[in-house]
Design an enzyme around this catalytic site. Structure first.
Site, mmCIF file in Angstrom:
data_model
loop_
_atom_site.group_PDB
_atom_site.id
_atom_site.type_symbol
_atom_site.label_atom_id
_atom_site.label_comp_id
_atom_site.label_asym_id
_atom_site.label_seq_id
_atom_site.Cartn_x
_atom_site.Cartn_y
_atom_site.Cartn_z
ATOM 1 N N ASP A 7 33.073 17.309 34.862
ATOM 2 C CA ASP A 7 34.277 17.561 34.084
ATOM 3 C C ASP A 7 35.013 18.726 34.755
ATOM 4 O O ASP A 7 34.427 19.465 35.547
ATOM 5 C CB ASP A 7 33.877 17.907 32.647
ATOM 6 C CG ASP A 7 35.043 18.325 31.796
ATOM 7 O OD1 ASP A 7 36.020 17.554 31.714
ATOM 8 O OD2 ASP A 7 34.989 19.424 31.218
ATOM 9 N N ASP A 9 38.064 20.965 33.047
ATOM 10 C CA ASP A 9 38.394 22.069 32.144
ATOM 11 C C ASP A 9 37.163 22.551 31.378
ATOM 12 O O ASP A 9 36.515 21.768 30.685
ATOM 13 C CB ASP A 9 39.464 21.632 31.143
ATOM 14 C CG ASP A 9 40.757 21.225 31.818
ATOM 15 O OD1 ASP A 9 41.666 22.054 31.867
ATOM 16 O OD2 ASP A 9 40.834 20.081 32.306
ATOM 17 N N ASP A 169 31.022 20.083 29.247
ATOM 18 C CA ASP A 169 30.944 21.234 28.342
ATOM 19 C C ASP A 169 31.275 20.904 26.893
ATOM 20 O O ASP A 169 31.302 21.812 26.060
ATOM 21 C CB ASP A 169 31.887 22.346 28.821
ATOM 22 C CG ASP A 169 33.351 21.984 28.641
ATOM 23 O OD1 ASP A 169 34.109 22.786 28.045
ATOM 24 O OD2 ASP A 169 33.760 20.896 29.089
#
Length: 220
Positions: A7, A9, A169
């Site tokens: 991922d 961001d 996250d």
């Protein structure tokens, strides 16, 4: 080929400051001032533009989903104009990526940021060439947590989806890995640490220095 998909961001880079600045541009344009705080609202920023707009408007009477729809393209334009003033790669991120590549893994990116913005940001940070693939929110007809988003990032990196994992996250990343039937490694050094620990991933890491060994344990 074994493949690690990241991922963007909140995983590879802390983009929250520039995202919140773009959302506050929208709010100021409506005469509302800065409704979001760069520190207190960082976790919401990493869930995307609409999440930020919804949070800001929830703090003011008389605004709703129609306003989010109207302001979203304005937010994207503001973000594209000023995409990297505050954004930084997390410590050790690229060292871990290069170690994985040295160890024989393909690496790519699967993000729900629009592809064009993700490409611009990675080029600006000087690290786009380190990744064999980059799939954005609008690259395919589907996006995370649809597993095809992950699978296509793996395939474009030259890898085998059955021998892959996802580093992320958020719950979106965790759900993507579940839907894809692959392990997830969630980072705990972002603003959403407490939420991450509740998601029951196959592994968590407190720093990128841990990642190569965790990857080797999970997918060989």
């Amino acid at each position: 080929m074994r493949t690690v998909i990241f991922d963007l961001d909140g995983t590879l880079a802390d983009t929250s400051g520039d995202l919140i600045a773009a959302a506050n541009t929208c709010f100021r344009g409506l005469g509302l001032g800065d409704l979001l705080d760069p520190a207190a609202d960082a976790a919401t920023a990493l869930r995307g533009g609409r999440a930020m707009l919804n949070l800001g408007f929830s703090r003011i009477e008389g605004f709703g989903e129609a306003d989010v729809d109207a302001q979203y393209p304005i937010l994207l334009a503001a973000y594209a104009t000023d995409i990297d003033t505050h954004t930084v790669l997390y410590p050790g991120a690229m060292e871990a990526v290069e170690k994985l590549k040295t160890d024989g893994y393909a690496v790519g990116i699967a993000t729900n940021k629009p592809e064009g913005l993700a490409e611009t940001l990675m080029q600006s940070l000087g690290v786009r060439d380190a990744f064999a693939s980059l799939i954005g929110a609008d690259t395919l007809p589907v996006r995370k947590p649809d597993p095809e988003h992950h699978f296509e990032a793996v395939r474009r990196a030259g890898g085998d989806p059955k021998r892959s994992l996802l580093v992320g996250d958020t719950a979106t990343d965790r759900n993507t890995s579940r839907n894809a039937g692959v392990p997830s490694v969630l980072v705990t050094f972002g603003p959403g640490r407490d939420d991450v620990l509740k998601l029951d991933p196959e592994a968590t890491i407190d720093s990128f220095a841990e990642l190569p060994d965790v990857v080797a344990r999970l997918i060989g």
